[in-house]
Design a protein around this motif. Sequence first.
Motif, PDB file in Angstrom:
ATOM      1  N   ARG A 283       0.735  -0.930   0.063  1.00 23.80           N
ATOM      2  CA  ARG A 283       0.243  -0.165  -0.193  1.00 23.80           C
ATOM      3  C   ARG A 283       0.693   1.406   0.119  1.00 23.80           C
ATOM      4  O   ARG A 283       0.504   2.635  -0.007  1.00 23.80           O
ATOM      5  CB  ARG A 283      -0.874  -0.048   0.864  1.00 23.80           C
TER       6      ARG A 283
ATOM      7  N   SER B 179      -7.558   3.303  -1.841  1.00 17.41           N
ATOM      8  CA  SER B 179      -8.268   4.026  -1.861  1.00 17.41           C
ATOM      9  C   SER B 179      -9.126   3.987  -3.677  1.00 17.41           C
ATOM     10  O   SER B 179     -10.511   4.463  -3.636  1.00 17.41           O
ATOM     11  CB  SER B 179      -9.166   5.671  -1.077  1.00 17.41           C
ATOM     12  N   HIS B 180      -8.433   3.906  -4.555  1.00 21.25           N
ATOM     13  CA  HIS B 180      -8.789   3.451  -5.743  1.00 21.25           C
ATOM     14  C   HIS B 180      -8.930   2.900  -6.022  1.00 21.25           C
ATOM     15  O   HIS B 180      -8.196   0.870  -5.914  1.00 21.25           O
ATOM     16  CB  HIS B 180      -7.392   4.607  -6.914  1.00 21.25           C
ATOM     17  N   ALA B 181     -10.080   2.376  -6.465  1.00 22.00           N
ATOM     18  CA  ALA B 181     -10.821   0.574  -6.608  1.00 22.00           C
ATOM     19  C   ALA B 181     -10.038   0.062  -7.777  1.00 22.00           C
ATOM     20  O   ALA B 181     -10.149  -0.744  -7.860  1.00 22.00           O
ATOM     21  CB  ALA B 181     -12.263   0.591  -7.445  1.00 22.00           C
ATOM     22  N   GLU B 182      -9.639   0.978  -8.958  1.00 25.77           N
ATOM     23  CA  GLU B 182      -8.632   0.364 -10.075  1.00 25.77           C
ATOM     24  C   GLU B 182      -7.157  -0.158  -9.713  1.00 25.77           C
ATOM     25  O   GLU B 182      -7.517  -1.228 -10.144  1.00 25.77           O
ATOM     26  CB  GLU B 182      -9.167   1.295 -10.864  1.00 25.77           C
ATOM     27  N   ASN B 183      -7.070  -0.258  -8.329  1.00 20.67           N
ATOM     28  CA  ASN B 183      -5.565  -0.491  -7.655  1.00 20.67           C
ATOM     29  C   ASN B 183      -5.523  -1.579  -7.058  1.00 20.67           C
ATOM     30  O   ASN B 183      -4.908  -2.855  -6.424  1.00 20.67           O
ATOM     31  CB  ASN B 183      -4.937  -0.164  -6.481  1.00 20.67           C
ATOM     32  N   ALA B 184      -7.307  -2.347  -6.557  1.00 24.39           N
ATOM     33  CA  ALA B 184      -7.502  -3.417  -6.225  1.00 24.39           C
ATOM     34  C   ALA B 184      -6.370  -5.161  -6.502  1.00 24.39           C
ATOM     35  O   ALA B 184      -6.228  -5.391  -5.642  1.00 24.39           O
ATOM     36  CB  ALA B 184      -8.887  -4.137  -5.534  1.00 24.39           C
ATOM     37  N   ASN B 185      -6.460  -5.290  -7.789  1.00 22.43           N
ATOM     38  CA  ASN B 185      -6.389  -5.985  -8.249  1.00 22.43           C
ATOM     39  C   ASN B 185      -4.725  -6.213  -8.741  1.00 22.43           C
ATOM     40  O   ASN B 185      -3.921  -6.829  -7.784  1.00 22.43           O
ATOM     41  CB  ASN B 185      -6.850  -6.774  -9.372  1.00 22.43           C
TER      42      ASN B 185
END
Length: 471
Positions: free
Chosen positions: A359, A365-371
Motif C-alpha cells: 500500500r 482507496s482507488h478501486a482500480e488499484n485493488a487487483n
Amino acid sequence: MNEHITAAPGAAANAAPADSGWRDELRATFTLAWPLVIAQLAATALTMTDVIMLGWLGPRYLAAGTLATTFLMPFLVGSTGIVGAVAPLVAQARGARDIKAVRRIVRQGCWAAIVLAVCLIPILWQIRPIFALLGQNAGLSIMAEQYIHVAVWMLFPALGLIAFRSLLSAFASTRIILLVTVGGVVCNALLNYALIFGNFGFPRLELRGAALATLLTNLLMFAALAAYVLRHRRFRRFHLLVRFWKPDWSRFAEIFRIGTPIGLTLLSEVGLFTAAALLMGQLGTDEVAAHAIALQCASMAFMVPLGLGTAATVRVGLAYGRNDPKGIHRAGWTAFALGTGFMALSCIVFLTLAPFIVRLFLDPSHAENANALALAASFLMVAGVFQLVDGAQVVAAHALRGLSDTKIPMVLAFIGYWALGLPVAYILGFTLNWRGIGIWTGLAAGLAFVALVLVIRFALRERIGLVSRAS
C-alpha cells in the motif's frame, strides 16, 4: 621479494590475526560490511531520483529514460563485474603482504576500466538503429538517444570508481565509500533539479539534463575517491599513479580472467529478472505493476546480503592470501550466517506484512488499484520465501570470489537461472496457469538451485582444490 604491508592505526578490527576466533571474525565482518550495505541502499536512491524527476516531466520522458537506462545497464553491470575483480585480488595481495601486487592490480584495474569504456561507447552510441531493429517506438528511440549520447561518457568515471572502491573495500576503508555515495545521492538530486527543469539559473535540458547530472555525479564521486586514495597516508604509499602507463599484462589478463565470469554471472541474474518482467507483460498491466512493486521490495532487502557478500570476498581473500584455511572457514560462514539471518527476518516481514507494505506504492482507496495490490501482496509473499535462498546464493558466490573461483559458479548460475528458473517460471505461469505466482515460484526455484550448489561448493572447497595454496 614481497614488501611488508604494515597495518594502519585503528585497522585491527578489520584485519583480525589468523588465530582470531569467531567473535573477532563477526566483529570484523560487521565493521567492514555495514557501510557497504548503506552505500548499496544509497546507490539505489541515485536511480530512484532519476525516475522520480523524469516522471515529473511526463510519461514519455520517463518511458524514454527507462528505455535508455535499460539499454545501458547490462553493459555497465557486466563491466562492473570485470573491474570488480580488483577486490578479491587486492585482498589476496594484502593477505600475502605484497605491496607491489596491490599497486599493479589497482593500476591494471583502471586500465581495464578505460579499455571497457572505449570498447562499449561505440556500441551504446548506436542505440537508435539498434532500437529500430528491435521494433521500438521511433519517437521514444530519438529521446532515448539524447540521453545515451550524454550518459555514455559516465562509463569512464563509473568504472574507475569501481576500481578504487574495490581497493578501499579490500582494506576495510568502507566508511569513505559510504560518505561519497551518500554525497553522490544529494549531488545527483540537486543536479537533476537544476538541469532537468532549468532551476537555479541553469538551462532546461530535460532528458539531456538527467544524463548530464548522472555524468557529473559519477565524475565527482570518482574524483573524491581518487583524491582520498592518492592523498591518504594509508594508501599514498602504494604510489598508484607511478608509471601508470607501464603495462603489466599478466595482471591485466588476470583481472579479465577472474572478472569476466563475475560480469557474466551478474548479467545472467539481471537477464532472468528482465525475462520475468517480459513474461509478466504477457499477463497484463496489473501483473506488471505488481511485479515491479514486489521486485522493488525484494531488491531493497537484497542490498544487505549484497554488502555482506562484498565483505565475504574481502575477508575470505585476506585469509586465502595469508594461507589460512581456518580463516577462510570462519570468514565464509560468518558472512553466510549474517546474510541468511537478515534474510530470515525480511522473509518474516514479507510474509506477515505484505498487504500493508504494497500500500506504500499504490493508493488502496482507488478501486482500480485493488487487483494490482492483491497481486503485489501475493508476489511479495513468494518473494519472502525466496529471500533465504537469495541471500545464501549471493554470499556464497562472493565467498568463492575471495578464492578467485568464478568460472564454475558462472556456469552453475547459468544453469540455475536459465535452464531451471526460467523454464519453471514459464511452465508454472502459463502451462499450469499459475500466472504471476508461477513466474515468481520459478524465480525462487532458480535461486534455490544456485544457492544450494554454491554453498556446497564452498563447503567442499578443500576437497575440490580451491584452497590448495592454503594448506
